[in-house]
Design an enzyme around this catalytic site. Structure first.
Site, PDB file in Angstrom:
ATOM      1  N   ASP A 137      64.481  -4.975  -0.256  1.00  0.00           N
ATOM      2  CA  ASP A 137      63.432  -4.206   0.430  1.00  0.00           C
ATOM      3  C   ASP A 137      62.065  -4.685  -0.060  1.00  0.00           C
ATOM      4  O   ASP A 137      61.828  -4.768  -1.267  1.00  0.00           O
ATOM      5  CB  ASP A 137      63.600  -2.704   0.129  1.00  0.00           C
ATOM      6  CG  ASP A 137      64.895  -2.157   0.705  1.00  0.00           C
ATOM      7  OD1 ASP A 137      65.321  -2.647   1.774  1.00  0.00           O
ATOM      8  OD2 ASP A 137      65.496  -1.254   0.084  1.00  0.00           O
TER       9      ASP A 137
ATOM     10  N   THR B  81      74.093 -13.128   4.760  1.00  0.00           N
ATOM     11  CA  THR B  81      74.143 -11.666   4.696  1.00  0.00           C
ATOM     12  C   THR B  81      73.939 -11.104   6.106  1.00  0.00           C
ATOM     13  O   THR B  81      73.560 -11.831   7.035  1.00  0.00           O
ATOM     14  CB  THR B  81      73.028 -11.119   3.783  1.00  0.00           C
ATOM     15  OG1 THR B  81      71.795 -11.189   4.496  1.00  0.00           O
ATOM     16  CG2 THR B  81      72.911 -11.899   2.483  1.00  0.00           C
TER      17      THR B  81
HETATM   18  C1  LIG Z   1      67.211  -4.772   3.323  1.00  0.00           C
HETATM   19  S1  LIG Z   1      68.783  -4.338   2.743  1.00  0.00           S
HETATM   20  C2  LIG Z   1      69.602  -5.924   2.555  1.00  0.00           C
HETATM   21  C3  LIG Z   1      71.083  -5.782   2.424  1.00  0.00           C
HETATM   22  C4  LIG Z   1      71.857  -7.095   2.217  1.00  0.00           C
HETATM   23  N1  LIG Z   1      71.498  -7.708   0.949  1.00  0.00           N
HETATM   24  C5  LIG Z   1      71.594  -8.036   3.352  1.00  0.00           C
HETATM   25  O1  LIG Z   1      70.888  -9.040   3.136  1.00  0.00           O
HETATM   26  O2  LIG Z   1      72.119  -7.809   4.452  1.00  0.00           O
HETATM   27  C6  LIG Z   1      68.432  -3.924   1.041  1.00  0.00           C
HETATM   28  C7  LIG Z   1      69.609  -3.255   0.361  1.00  0.00           C
HETATM   29  O3  LIG Z   1      69.281  -3.051  -0.994  1.00  0.00           O
HETATM   30  C8  LIG Z   1      69.671  -1.739  -1.375  1.00  0.00           C
HETATM   31  N2  LIG Z   1      68.799  -1.337  -2.481  1.00  0.00           N
HETATM   32  C9  LIG Z   1      67.471  -1.093  -2.406  1.00  0.00           C
HETATM   33  N3  LIG Z   1      66.980  -0.737  -3.606  1.00  0.00           N
HETATM   34  C10 LIG Z   1      68.043  -0.774  -4.455  1.00  0.00           C
HETATM   35  C11 LIG Z   1      68.179  -0.474  -5.829  1.00  0.00           C
HETATM   36  N4  LIG Z   1      67.127  -0.075  -6.561  1.00  0.00           N
HETATM   37  N5  LIG Z   1      69.394  -0.594  -6.397  1.00  0.00           N
HETATM   38  C12 LIG Z   1      70.474  -0.992  -5.659  1.00  0.00           C
HETATM   39  N6  LIG Z   1      70.392  -1.278  -4.343  1.00  0.00           N
HETATM   40  C13 LIG Z   1      69.196  -1.162  -3.742  1.00  0.00           C
HETATM   41  C14 LIG Z   1      69.471  -0.922  -0.132  1.00  0.00           C
HETATM   42  O4  LIG Z   1      70.196   0.296  -0.130  1.00  0.00           O
HETATM   43  C15 LIG Z   1      69.957  -1.888   0.939  1.00  0.00           C
HETATM   44  O5  LIG Z   1      71.349  -1.809   1.131  1.00  0.00           O
END
Ligand SMILES: C[S@@+](CC[C@H](N)C(=O)[O-])C[C@H]1O[C@@H](n2cnc3c(N)ncnc32)[C@H](O)[C@@H]1O
Length: 196
Positions: free
Chosen positions: A107, A175
């Site tokens: 994110d 991904t």
């Molecule tokens: C934009 S999505 C990308 C998901 C995957 N990596 C992809 O590329 O399809 C970001 C992911 O990171 C997770 N995430 C965000 N902050 C996080 C944190 N502090 N610890 C663990 N996961 C986190 C979110 O819940 C989300 O599933």
């Protein structure tokens, strides 16, 4: 990441043998960690392609992991574990355990006041220091040019060296977000950094 309100998410993922709090593998193979593993396409693809490497996918939300656990039904991957965890706690769970850290499409938290939440902020890079076994190696992919430039500066400030960098990267293991952005014609940024 769109979050479905799934009240049964915890129950569903806990039924999966892949979801665990136990980070120990019964071999001495390298261990790679992905933070923000989302729907698990990357971590499942990597664990299938590299059976002699162990993979751990960490995701903040149980509801997001549901689709990953569904994809894993019927698969026998002894080199894969999934954990529900906020990366803020990463340094209380992993201590000299990790060989490579993957940050895929994290994110971007574009507002300055949310900078500390970015997974490549000083706050997180400091937390990662104690999770690595030896050399600290991070591989990052992102569609977000602002986050990419920010991360490069942050790596430099935290004494990481760039080993590889590509602003038009095509990976064979993608991904969910990567596929989405590639289908829209967006370039993918990639960097691999190391710190001694
Ligand atoms: C934009 S999505 C990308 C998901 C995957 N990596 C992809 O590329 O399809 C970001 C992911 O990171 C997770 N995430 C965000 N902050 C996080 C944190 N502090 N610890 C663990 N996961 C986190 C979110 O819940 C989300 O599933």
């Amino acid at each position: 990441m769109r979050l479905k309100n799934n009240p049964k998410a915890k129950e569903i993922i806990e039924a999966s043998k892949y979801v665990t709090n136990d980070i120990v593998f019964e071999n001495n193979n390298p261990v790679c960690l992905e933070i923000g593993t989302g729907k698990c396409d990357f971590i499942i693809g990597m664990s299938q392609k590299y059976p002699d490497i162990n993979f751990i996918g960490v995701e903040k939300y149980a509801s997001v992991l549901v689709s990953g656990t569904k994809k894993l039904k019927g698969l026998e991957l002894n080199n894969l574990k999934l954990m529900v965890m906020d990366a803020s706690n990463i340094d209380s769970v992993f201590h000299n355990d990790i060989d490579i850290l993957y940050l895929n499409f994290s994110d971007p938290w574009p507002k300055k006041r949310h900078e500390k939440r970015r997974l490549t902020s000083d706050v997180f890079l400091k937390k990662y220091n104690s999770i690595f076994k030896g050399f600290k190696v991070i591989e990052q992919k992102t569609d977000n040019d602002m986050l990419f430039d920010y991360s490069l500066e942050s790596y430099k400030r935290n004494h990481y060296f760039v080993l590889k960098k590509n602003r038009n990267y095509f990976d064979s293991i993608r991904t969910e977000y990567e596929n989405k952005f590639i289908s829209k014609g967006k370039n993918i940024n990639y960097v691999k950094v190391v710190k001694l």
